[in-house]
Design a protein around this motif. Sequence first.
Motif, PDB file in Angstrom:
ATOM      1  N   PRO A 122       7.411   3.350 -18.621  1.00 42.48           N
ATOM      2  CA  PRO A 122       6.538   2.006 -17.947  1.00 42.48           C
ATOM      3  C   PRO A 122       6.403   0.969 -19.014  1.00 42.48           C
ATOM      4  CG  PRO A 122       5.508   4.280 -17.605  1.00 42.48           C
ATOM      5  CD  PRO A 122       6.762   4.520 -18.375  1.00 42.48           C
ATOM      6  N   LEU A 123       6.148  -0.234 -18.882  1.00 41.99           N
ATOM      7  CA  LEU A 123       6.059  -1.387 -19.613  1.00 41.99           C
ATOM      8  C   LEU A 123       4.501  -2.080 -19.040  1.00 41.99           C
ATOM      9  CD1 LEU A 123       9.306  -3.142 -19.679  1.00 41.99           C
ATOM     10  CD2 LEU A 123       8.365  -2.044 -21.603  1.00 41.99           C
ATOM     11  N   LEU A 127       5.812  -3.255 -14.905  1.00 35.77           N
ATOM     12  CA  LEU A 127       7.001  -3.466 -14.796  1.00 35.77           C
ATOM     13  C   LEU A 127       7.548  -1.844 -15.502  1.00 35.77           C
ATOM     14  CD1 LEU A 127       7.715  -6.670 -16.451  1.00 35.77           C
ATOM     15  CD2 LEU A 127       7.637  -6.113 -14.247  1.00 35.77           C
ATOM     16  N   GLY A 128       8.764  -1.604 -15.396  1.00 33.31           N
ATOM     17  CA  GLY A 128       9.191  -0.533 -15.988  1.00 33.31           C
ATOM     18  C   GLY A 128      10.934  -0.492 -16.266  1.00 33.31           C
ATOM     19  N   ILE A 142      15.367  -3.037 -15.414  1.00 35.78           N
ATOM     20  CA  ILE A 142      13.972  -3.441 -15.598  1.00 35.78           C
ATOM     21  C   ILE A 142      13.542  -3.471 -14.024  1.00 35.78           C
ATOM     22  CG2 ILE A 142      12.179  -4.875 -16.444  1.00 35.78           C
ATOM     23  CD1 ILE A 142      13.925  -5.554 -18.590  1.00 35.78           C
ATOM     24  N   VAL A 143      12.405  -2.766 -13.765  1.00 30.64           N
ATOM     25  CA  VAL A 143      12.144  -2.813 -12.095  1.00 30.64           C
ATOM     26  C   VAL A 143      10.492  -3.272 -12.477  1.00 30.64           C
ATOM     27  CG1 VAL A 143      13.677  -1.141 -11.478  1.00 30.64           C
ATOM     28  CG2 VAL A 143      11.414  -0.509 -12.289  1.00 30.64           C
ATOM     29  N   SER A 160       6.990  -5.829 -23.514  1.00 25.76           N
ATOM     30  CA  SER A 160       6.407  -6.918 -22.768  1.00 25.76           C
ATOM     31  C   SER A 160       4.814  -6.573 -23.216  1.00 25.76           C
ATOM     32  CB  SER A 160       6.374  -6.820 -21.223  1.00 25.76           C
ATOM     33  OG  SER A 160       5.778  -7.716 -20.638  1.00 25.76           O
ATOM     34  N   LEU A 161       4.045  -7.745 -23.109  1.00 21.36           N
ATOM     35  CA  LEU A 161       2.599  -7.569 -23.285  1.00 21.36           C
ATOM     36  C   LEU A 161       1.789  -7.649 -22.152  1.00 21.36           C
ATOM     37  CD1 LEU A 161       1.825  -9.556 -26.800  1.00 21.36           C
ATOM     38  CD2 LEU A 161       2.015  -7.115 -26.423  1.00 21.36           C
ATOM     39  N   ASN A 162       2.136  -8.453 -21.142  1.00 21.25           N
ATOM     40  CA  ASN A 162       1.358  -8.516 -19.869  1.00 21.25           C
ATOM     41  C   ASN A 162       2.317  -8.569 -18.675  1.00 21.25           C
ATOM     42  OD1 ASN A 162       2.890 -10.806 -20.150  1.00 21.25           O
ATOM     43  ND2 ASN A 162       1.295 -12.272 -20.594  1.00 21.25           N
TER      44      ASN A 162
END
Length: 489
Positions: A122-123, A127-128, A142-143, A160-162
């Motif tokens: 996870p991001l 996102l992931g 990236i999805v 990523s931050l957001n």
Amino acid sequence: MSRMIAFFCLAALLAAPNALHGKLLALTISSPDDGKMEIKYSYDLDFFSIEDIRKLPGGLDRAEFIESSDIPPEARRLWGGLGGGTRVFEVPRPPEKPGWYWAVMGRDGTLEAPFRQGSIQPLPGGLGIAAAWGGGSSAASIVDNTGRVIYSEEFLTATSLNGEEIIITDRKHRQGMIDRNGATVIPFRYDTVGYFREDRAVVGNGGKFGYVDRAGAEVIAPQYEWAAAFHEGLALVKLNGKFGYIDRNGQIAVPIVYDGAGSFCEGFAIVEEAGRFQIIRRDDLSAVAVKGQVVQNKHGDTRYIPGLENFEFYYFSDGLALVKSSEHRGDNNHGFIDTSGKFVIAPQYFGARPFRQGLSRVVVLPDVLGGETQMYYIDREGKRLFDFSDGSGDLSDGRILVARNLGADGAYLNKFGYMTAAGELVIPFIFDAAGEFHNGYTMVKLPEGQMMIDTNGLPLTPCLPSIILNDDADPDHLFISVRIGEQED
């Protein structure tokens, strides 16, 4: 039912951000054999009507009130009583073939995107990074949280931050940035790329740093030895070993002459030159002039702060800045100054967190060897509010994450719960791991699995033993990952 787990047996004061109050008495999780999970909860609700209770997050729409002969029906609506309800979740079923799988799960446990072979990292922002294995090799993409692939080029890292800005390092070790749709925002030609702040992002090549705009164009060419993100229209930069400030067009706003400096926060910045500290006001920048060792604002007054050390930690938050005094002996030498440079909370702490929503968490070392270290919260006047010696977090969404190492009987506990800003325990110590609340929810871990809860401790997702939930995404679209048996290449 394959198992029944009861917890939350401790009474906990329920204090929602909308000021409704009650006590959570019990929460019971069961895993039936039909693929559904029931989570039952009961409350002692005080002084509110059932219409108010239904407004609480977490599905209290089935609240029922106890009958009592000594409380008239018209008063019972206002006084509260015992209530409870049941939430039913689907339990996602992955394929039976051995291997890693990932999917996107909705709030009620149903799948928003089907299981796919591979793993998911996870991001932030939903996102992931999805990795698929096969034939002894792997490919990553990236999805988003619908399962849609937004970037499939080969890359080494992605952060990523957001979820709106994704910094990627490609196979040539060059960094760039894409947006949520996979479009390039910053070209892949830099050694270092930062996130945007005030429509500028730091970029670096060969040890020199500058800035690009949201079109990816260099608006300030890489030329500085170090550069920070913009704050309040100015960025702190370093050139020839000295610090100063530039505006969004690259013009020098405050001379680059300081030995140390901090970013502007709440209209003020602290700078240091030759061991002398000053506060610079943001609205005086147009009249700042260098006169020898002295910087004066337009009123001609010099704001020196005597006896400070460790300048790099100094910035204002809630109108106060944490500083370390060189004139205060011993280890407990941190205090807080206001924007005039005056100590409003005298140096007395070994360390502290900057103020956030009117609270700061401080640490005081014992005066004698073998003494007890103290940890507690203070307000902006320095008043001691409540203690917590086993560790805690910052105030977020009205809740403070706290840890408890030992139980009331002295036995090893090592559990997490949540308090309010008033020091009230609203969610008891039952979690093996937990995070700070964001947007009204967070992820917690129990021996039986992980789930997301709201600020009242109520479940938003099923509690799943072998599935990992990311803790910073929309609970309606969560990545889950599970391993079935032994993985096959």
